[in-house]
Design an enzyme around this catalytic site. Structure first.
Site, short mmCIF file in Angstrom:
data_model
loop_
_atom_site.label_atom_id
_atom_site.label_comp_id
_atom_site.label_asym_id
_atom_site.label_seq_id
_atom_site.Cartn_x
_atom_site.Cartn_y
_atom_site.Cartn_z
N ASP A 39 0.74 -1.47 0.09
CA ASP A 39 -0.09 -0.24 -0.28
C ASP A 39 0.95 1.21 -0.02
O ASP A 39 1.71 1.60 0.85
CB ASP A 39 -1.31 0.54 1.20
CG ASP A 39 0.34 0.01 2.35
OD1 ASP A 39 0.16 0.95 3.05
OD2 ASP A 39 -0.21 -0.96 2.55
N GLU A 128 -7.88 5.21 12.92
CA GLU A 128 -7.10 5.10 13.32
C GLU A 128 -7.17 5.47 14.31
O GLU A 128 -6.00 5.21 15.30
CB GLU A 128 -5.43 4.22 11.98
CG GLU A 128 -5.36 5.48 11.80
CD GLU A 128 -3.60 4.79 11.47
OE1 GLU A 128 -2.88 4.30 11.49
OE2 GLU A 128 -3.83 4.36 10.18
#
Length: 468
Positions: A39, A128
């Site tokens: 990613d 997150e």
């Protein structure tokens, strides 16, 4: 003796069973066949996706956006290059919402950013950083974001989370409806979290190495369950009504910081920071703690008669002519301000600085290469601009995270004279000496000589252009 052998035999069998139980109980499994993946975001800068593909990578998740209106600086390039080289592509959005309303706005922004693309993988929510949100608030925000993206795209969405948050923060309701892309480093398999018993993505390190990428990159395993059944283009959507133009940046508290200092530095208020981060005592903040700082990312105060000047995100179907007409300016102004080489080539998600009005504007941007010891605060002070403006112009998410040799745009006001990234360009006239020029500009001969790589300070010539 027989009894001892029997006990030893039973003990060995017990150990084997316990080891098998440990494997079963303390790890979650993939949902099917796995693929090597990565990613990426703007932090990897220019990626050679041909080499990435040749190295065995099959799936790449690309950061598209963050907050309410930030677009990753390399999103468009990463998507086009990854697709062109035969990689399977997915997108993720970094959520900073602190209310359900903001979650909906950020979902809209995510979908608008990826409109017109054809992803191969399920869309991902990267939520997150929770600040002082309660678990209930986190799950309400997550649910709203996920449901809105699903509704607007008609595509499946997954949750990116580390194992700790999967276990302690996200709800069973979220886990039952959405697949998990889990992050846990230093293990062969992700640990049990009590909510998800399988994964579609496993990020196992943030210090991976892949040919075609300079520096570290996140390495992942993805399963065939992360792939979309539908390969239809993401539809464009209308602007959300009553949308708030507030976005956020992350700030890590340093020794000696106060909320007043931070608020003043980022052109906001203590009250806004307190509200956003749900701080109970504004007089108690801790070094190393991360705060979200509100920023108004759609306007830039340039000092040009106090006008508001817009940061416009290009949409599908836009042309410079349409944009210029909308904001009562000219194509040439937009081209000059944004240093556009080909006025016929703009792309969805691209950010343009728009100065309202058709007057001949005297602003441009030049490139600055970050040096060791630099920070955005120093650079902003040096070139008479602001941290906020630099962050907006360059798509910088974390103003504390810049790196040596990174190139950023610096806004330059040409009213003072010719400039080259903050250095005045002086043309030597008949009768000039370095001493006269230095005295005139309140500099030293040594400073000018070093800046212009002049070996003989007694030799300059008429028409020579010097950086001051």
């Amino acid at each position: 003796m027989k009894n001892i052998i029997k006990v030893f035999y039973v003990l060995c069998i017990s150990i084997i069973i316990l080891l098998e139980l440990k494997i079963t109980v303390y790890a979650i499994e993939p949902t099917g066949k796995t693929y090597d993946g990565i990613d990426v975001s703007g932090w990897q800068r220019i990626i050679d996706f041909k080499k990435v593909k040749e190295s065995g990578i099959e799936i790449v998740y690309i950061k598209s956006s963050e907050g309410s209106n930030s677009v990753d600086s390399y999103f468009s390039r990463n998507y086009k290059e990854a697709k062109a080289n035969g990689l399977k592509v997915g997108f993720y959005h970094y959520v900073t919402a602190r209310t359900v309303k903001e979650a909906e706005e950020q979902a809209n922004h995510f979908v608008k950013t990826i409109a017109g693309t054809k992803p191969d993988c399920k869309l991902a929510m990267d939520f997150e950083s929770f600040g002082n949100l309660s678990n209930t608030e986190v799950n309400k925000i997550a649910k709203k974001f996920l449901e809105t993206v699903e509704k607007l795209t008609n595509k499946e969405v997954i949750v990116y989370s580390n194992t700790y948050s999967a276990r302690t923060v996200f709800s069973k309701e979220i886990a039952e409806k959405y697949d998990l892309w889990v992050a846990q480093y230093g293990v062969k398999e992700p640990s049990v979290n009590g909510k998800w018993n399988k994964w579609v993505g496993f990020q196992y390190t943030d210090k991976g190495r892949v040919n075609g990428i300079n520096g570290y990159v996140d390495r992942d395993k993805f399963t065939n369950q992360v792939l979309l059944d539908s390969k239809e283009e993401i539809p464009d959507i209308a602007e959300p009504e009553n949308s708030d133009d507030t976005s956020h940046i992350s700030y890590k508290i340093r020794k000696g910081d106060t909320l007043y200092k931070i608020a003043r530095k980022y052109d906001t208020t203590v009250a806004e920071i307190v509200k956003l981060n749900k701080i109970q005592n504004p007089n108690k903040i801790y070094t190393g703690e991360t705060l979200l700082i509100p920023t108004k990312n759609n306007t830039i105060s340039t000092g040009d008669n106090n006008k508001n000047n817009t940061v416009y995100t290009v949409k599908k179907g836009d042309t410079l002519w349409k944009i210029a007409k909308k904001y009562n300016t000219t194509v040439s102004n937009i081209v000059n301000i944004n240093i556009i080489k080909n006025p016929n080539v703009i792309y969805p998600g691209q950010k343009l600085i728009i100065f309202r009005g058709t007057e001949n504007l005297k602003y441009k941007y030049c490139t600055y290469t970050i040096k060791r010891g630099d920070n955005l605060w120093k650079i902003a002070n040096k070139y008479n601009t602001t941290v906020k403006k630099l962050a907006i112009l360059n798509g910088i998410r974390n103003v504390n995270r810049i790196y040596v040799n990174q190139k950023i745009k610096i806004p330059i006001n040409l009213d003072i004279g010719n400039y080259d990234c903050g250095h005045c360009i002086y043309t030597v006239k008949k009768g000039d000496t370095l001493y006269k020029i230095a005295k005139k500009h309140n500099k030293t001969i040594e400073e000018i000589a070093k800046l212009n790589e002049i070996k003989n300070v007694n030799y300059i010539y008429v028409g020579q252009r010097l950086r001051i």
